[in-house]
Design a protein around this motif. Structure first.
Motif, short mmCIF file in Angstrom:
data_model
loop_
_atom_site.label_atom_id
_atom_site.label_comp_id
_atom_site.label_asym_id
_atom_site.label_seq_id
_atom_site.Cartn_x
_atom_site.Cartn_y
_atom_site.Cartn_z
N ASN A 76 29.40 6.29 48.24
CA ASN A 76 30.78 6.42 47.79
C ASN A 76 31.06 7.83 47.29
OD1 ASN A 76 33.35 5.58 47.04
ND2 ASN A 76 32.68 5.21 44.94
N ARG A 77 30.12 8.38 46.54
CA ARG A 77 30.32 9.73 46.00
C ARG A 77 30.31 10.76 47.12
NH1 ARG A 77 29.34 10.15 40.49
NH2 ARG A 77 28.48 12.22 40.75
N ASN B 234 25.87 6.47 45.86
CA ASN B 234 25.70 7.76 46.52
C ASN B 234 26.60 7.88 47.74
OD1 ASN B 234 24.15 9.58 45.18
ND2 ASN B 234 22.21 8.90 46.04
N LEU C 19 31.93 14.56 46.60
CA LEU C 19 31.35 15.09 45.36
C LEU C 19 30.08 15.88 45.62
CD1 LEU C 19 31.88 12.07 42.98
CD2 LEU C 19 32.95 14.30 42.82
N LEU D 245 33.58 10.69 48.79
CA LEU D 245 34.63 11.36 48.01
C LEU D 245 34.45 12.87 47.97
CD1 LEU D 245 34.81 8.87 45.01
CD2 LEU D 245 36.50 9.15 46.83
#
Lengths: 254, 622, 200
Positions: free
Chosen positions: C162-163, C160, C168, C166
């Motif tokens: 990392n996303r 989560n 997202l 990014l």
């Protein structure tokens, strides 16, 4: 089905209903008689009151469920007696659209609940009778120890001697205290209708009063490894006199 | 990975890893994983200390090897692609999802981690048949051995192993036999959805079962499962390393049922077509959901019991060993907490499938849809409260026998409702006689016998005479095979045209039906007789007195086998050369018959809208 | 096969609510599992077969002293903190504040790793081994399950974070919402574990 229950004028005069009712009576009677016999016959002659009760209760359950089974069978057979349609394409759709009948379902549910209640009460009564034997203070106490793949008996009320044979005096309550040394076994005297597991680390109990002199079967009823099939013994039910002789010959006391 | 993929001409050198994975890489990696982890375990695990009571090392090595297989296989099939891509924040693109769904992949998609529910359904169908084939062969070995009272055709150890593997393999086969093939292939179309809610979990649930097959097969070579399918402890802790195969098998299978249960339930709850209210949802859907939703809380308990069994064997814990404060009753409680709901996990979808077929073949509405739903719900609710009726004779809590007798006998009320629905539907209907129609009647007969014998067994005093005898074996074969499998075979014949695009051979399926049903009833009647007379279960030899009953059973068992082989031939032959099926050969009104053969990748061009329940037969005339 | 175009791109909310239900159902299975573990613990404790729930000292091994349950309570507190920071990140996603998302989810990931490591440390510190009777067996069952839970939490937390990093979660963020459900279960399950271990 719904025709059976809705109060359309003279629904009972419909031919379908009459045939079904006739079949119902016939099937119920057949199932009750044959079913009862089929159950009782192989169980053989009871060697204790417990077993006699068990055979009785199974007959009774058969009779109680016979009308239900008979009704299902009657409706099924009636449906099969209807003109059938074979072939690759469907027949015309049915000319009626009954998709529910609250009365029929209510009757069905209530009747099945009553039958269920009856079975329960009756079972409880018998269970209570069996449990009473457990409380009998005059009973002979025998400790049963199962191990792979043999049974051992300690006659703690008769001078605490050990034996590999099981001798019981007739018409005297016996109280078994059952345990195991290794895995779970199950102590089952077939013709007396008693059974209890032999668990390692625990002591379980069951009781019975043998009512007939004779030789009966003790079998292990719980898979216990390689020679489970051979973990069986004969149970000798003998007269009090013979029992006393047997006990003294094994160094026990009366 | 992010480049747009060209499916028309995939050049081998540029294919991403995801597209190279299939069953071959899975097996290769699985075997490699097993060999490497086995080797490492052999090399680095400490030896059993001198004189230690627990000889755990061998079990540790075997279990580690099996875990290595499992991880390798799942990696090789591509189960980790999704989680890994999620972690990296590179979600699968639409094209990649289409690739996973098996778009334009032809026959190859059956050998990959394909997410299309129809592919998964066919995969489940094939694996179910393989499992039944295996279990059936084992059953014939058992019956052959019991053909004479001395036994001895198989070594006692081998006999016990065969009984255990037959049991667990058949239980797993019957659990997946309807919710697997038909719950996956038919159910989403029936509710008007384009796919399952979680297509990748769908593929996962199937490939987990494939991964689980290796441990159970390996148990043949590791001494077998010598404990019966119930694997009671402490007997299981004595058993050879084959037991580790059982433990691994159950653990993987439990994950599979959990994943499938969450997936199927979500699909039905969230993805029904517009207008398909709960009262317009076909009864088969209820049956499927009830089955998988019941398995959701039930199987983790089984899972746990086996993890503890494995820990006892491999780590020397004492959950079940009374010398260290453990208890065999603990195992029995956990096992039956799963064990009884599981029976209904098997039975409910079978009965529901026949309920789905009953209106089609009687050309009239399903009788009392609400009672059918109530019956299913009632069975589910009560089934988690009855487990201890398997333990009346264990002595663990004699005072609880009466309450459990109550709950158990109460179950006959909702079960009776299911009967009512079926007889109400066939009453005065004009029967269109097909094998599924005949199966309804076969189910009524078999389930009635199974049910009434169940009432005897629910009664504590009668259970004292019958528990652990062949009577019990015959009883549950009547429910699981006589009712369950009959329903599953009917479902196969009914949905065969939609799943394969061809009609199943009529004559062969009739021959098979009669052979199986007659063989079945004769075989298990014989078994009832010897059980009443006092023959224990799971014995490889028996007293002379039981000879006749056993020989009847053995003889009739071969008739069942022949009938099953006829069915197998009918399936294989019709699948390849059968007559092409029209879109709706049975003139049914459920949605799955409104899509063409073969069913297109996303089922519906435009999603359907439902305006009535699917049982509106005969209403036109009124 | 028709060349169907993908005309049915579903709204993120629909997908989100579907995923949430799926996760809740899987949680049902996990809850059944955890409750069974508690059943095992209390059943064996109540049975105390042969007095071997907590074996007394023998020649070869010392008496089993139950582990200090405070460790389990600290874990529960820490899991509660994890829930709070995840919530913080979730609110950041709602208000479209990328810094808050990163901060909340990053802290969540960190806490989940700490939870996992701390649980392992606790398991290594106890003065009995897995073979020391029923309590010892149960202790390692409960803490083992808890360690597995925290490992999964760490996977979810890192993913989560990392996303989120990014970007997202700038428009649809149901993943964080579902992670919240998971965190709640982590708090409850550690609470159950701590409760059991406080009653040896």
């Amino acid at each position: 089905m719904s025709d059976l229950q809705t109060k359309k004028p003279q629904w009972w005069k419909s031919k379908d209903v009459k045939i079904t009712a006739g079949l119902w009576v016939v099937f119920s009677a057949l199932i009750a008689i044959i079913g009862g016999e089929v159950n009782a016959r192989p169980m053989g002659e009871a060697a204790s009151e417990t077993m006699a009760n068990t055979i009785h209760i199974m007959k009774l359950f058969t009779w109680v469920s016979a009308p239900v089974a008979g009704l299902v069978a009657a409706i099924a057979v009636k449906a099969l007696m209807q003109k059938m349609h074979f072939g690759d394409n469907p027949p015309p759709e049915a000319d009626h659209q009954i998709s529910d009948s609250p009365k029929a379902t209510a009757v069905w549910v209530i009747v099945s609940a009553l039958l269920c209640l009856f079975a329960l009460i009756f079972g409880m009564v018998i269970l209570q009778k069996d449990n009473n034997t457990l409380l009998d203070v005059h009973a002979t106490d025998i400790k049963v120890t199962g191990q792979q793949w043999a049974w051992n008996f300690d006659y703690s009320d008769n001078g605490n001697f050990q034996s590999e044979d099981l001798y019981l005096p007739v018409n005297k309550p016996v109280h078994f205290h059952v345990t195991s040394l290794d895995v779970v076994h199950s102590f089952w005297i077939v013709q007396m209708g008693i059974k209890v597991d032999a668990n390692p680390g625990y002591l379980t109990e069951t009781a019975v009063t043998p009512t007939k002199i004779g030789i009966y079967d003790l079998r292990c009823a719980e898979l216990c490894g390689l020679l489970h099939a051979y973990m069986q013994k004969k149970v000798h039910v003998v007269s009090q006199q013979d029992y006393n002789n047997w006990v003294t010959s094994h160094g026990g006391t009366i | 990975m992010t480049t747009v993929m060209n499916h028309k001409s995939p050049t081998a050198s540029h294919r991403p890893i995801m597209e190279r994975l299939n069953v071959v890489t899975a097996v290769v990696l699985g075997v490699a994983g097993a060999v490497i982890s086995y080797y490492l375990a052999q090399k680095f695990l400490p030896q059993n200390t001198e004189g230690s009571v627990m000889k755990t090392r061998h079990d540790q090595v075997v279990l580690i090897g099996m875990i290595g297989w499992f991880i390798g296989f799942m990696t090789g099939i591509g189960a980790l692609v999704g989680p890994f891509r999620w972690l990296m924040g590179k979600d699968l693109s639409h094209d990649e999802n289409m690739y996973l769904a098996g778009k334009d992949a032809g026959i190859a998609r059956y050998f990959r981690y394909t997410t299309d529910h129809k592919v998964v359904g066919i995969q489940y169908l094939v694996i179910t048949m393989v499992i039944f084939g295996l279990g059936g062969i084992l059953a014939m070995l058992i019956r052959t051995n019991l053909g004479n009272p001395e036994g001895g055709w198989l070594h006692p150890q081998a006999y016990n192993a065969v009984v255990g593997i037959h049991g667990i393999v058949m239980i797993v086969g019957t659990i997946i036999m309807i919710t697997g093939p038909f719950g996956n292939f038919i159910m989403p179309i029936m509710i008007g959805a384009r796919d399952m809610a979680f297509p990748r979990l769908n593929a996962l649930s199937f490939w987990l079962i494939v991964a689980a097959i290796a441990p159970i097969l390996s148990s043949f070579f590791l001494g077998g499962i010598t404990t019966g399918w119930s694997a009671y402890n402490p007997l299981a802790s004595q058993a050879p390393a084959g037991m580790d195969g059982y433990i691994m098998f159950i653990c993987i299978f439990a994950i599979s049922t959990m994943v499938a249960g969450a997936n199927i339930t979500t699909t039905v709850v969230r993805m029904r077509a517009k207008g398909m209210t709960w009262t317009r949802t076909p009864i088969f859907i209820y049956g499927t959901v009830a089955s998988v939703a019941l398995a959701l809380p039930a199987f983790p308990v089984f899972f746990l019991s086996q993890i503890m069994s494995g820990m006892d064997r491999a780590l020397g814990t004492t959950f079940y060993d009374t010398r260290g404060g453990g208890s065999g009753w603990l195992y029995e409680n956990l096992f039956w907490l799963m064990g009884h709901p599981e029976v209904y996990v098997i039975l409910i979808p079978a009965v529901a499938a026949l309920m789905e077929m009953a209106p089609v073949f009687t050309r009239r509405p399903l009788f009392s849809f609400k009672i059918a739903v109530m019956g299913i719900a009632g069975i589910c609710g009560l089934s988690i409260l009855v487990w201890a009726h398997h333990m009346y004779m264990t002595g663990w809590a004699p005072l609880l026998n009466a309450p459990f007798m109550l709950t158990t006998e109460l179950i006959s009320i909702p079960t009776g409702m299911l009967f009512l629905v079926l007889v109400g539907t066939v009453w005065r209907g004009r029967l269109w006689m097909t094998v599924p129609t005949a199966s309804i009647f076969a189910l009524l007969l078999n389930f009635m016998i199974g049910g009434i014998t169940g009432i005897y067994l629910s009664d504590v005093p009668a259970d004292a005479a019958l528990h652990g005898s062949m009577f019990v074996t015959a009883h549950f074969h009547y429910t699981l095979m006589g009712a369950g499998l009959t329903g599953a075979i009917a479902a196969l014949i009914f949905w065969f045209p939609k799943m394969t695009g061809r009609m199943i051979d009529k004559q062969l399926s009739w021959i098979s039906f009669w052979m199986v049903q007659i063989g079945f009833n004769v075989a298990f009647m014989g078994m009832f007789m010897v059980g009443l007379a006092g023959q224990p279960r799971r014995v490889e030899a028996y007293a002379e007195l039981f000879t006749r009953g056993n020989q009847i059973t053995t003889g009739a068992a071969f008739v069942i086998m022949a009938g099953m082989l006829v069915l197998l031939w009918a399936v294989i032959y019709s699948w390849r050369h059968g007559q092409k099926a029209p879109m709706n050969p049975w003139q049914s009104k459920t949605l799955e018959w409104s899509v063409p053969n073969p069913v297109p990748l996303e089922n519906f061009e435009t999603l359907p809208t439902v305006t009535s329940d699917p049982y509106g037969y005969g209403k036109a005339q009124s | 096969m028709s060349t169907q175009v993908n005309t049915h791109h579903e709204h993120p909310d629909v997908v989100g609510s579907r995923n949430k239900l799926g996760v809740v159902l899987i949680l049902v299975a996990d809850i059944a599992f955890a409750l069974s573990v508690l059943f095992v613990y209390f059943y064996l404790k109540q049975q105390d077969v042969g007095g071997m729930w907590l074996p007394r000292a023998t020649e070869s091994q010392a008496a089993t002293v139950p582990a200090n349950a405070m460790g389990a309570w600290y874990l529960t507190l820490l899991a509660g903190l994890g829930l709070l920071v995840n919530n913080y990140g979730l609110r950041g996603a709602r208000t479209k504040n990328p810094t808050q998302i990163n901060l909340g989810l990053g802290a969540g990931a960190l806490i989940s790793i700490v939870l996992f490591v701390y649980q392992i440390i606790q398991m290594r510190q106890v003065e009995f081994t897995v073979t020391w009777g029923a309590y010892a067996s149960c202790y390692f069952l409960i803490t083992g399950l808890s360690a597995l839970h925290f490992f999964i939490t760490a996977f979810i937390g890192i993913g989560n974070w990392n996303r989120g990093r990014l970007g997202l979660y700038s428009s649809d963020f149901w993943h964080i919402d579902i992670a919240n459900v998971w965190w709640i279960w982590m708090v409850v399950s550690s609470l159950l574990g701590a409760f059991a271990l406080s009653n040896p």
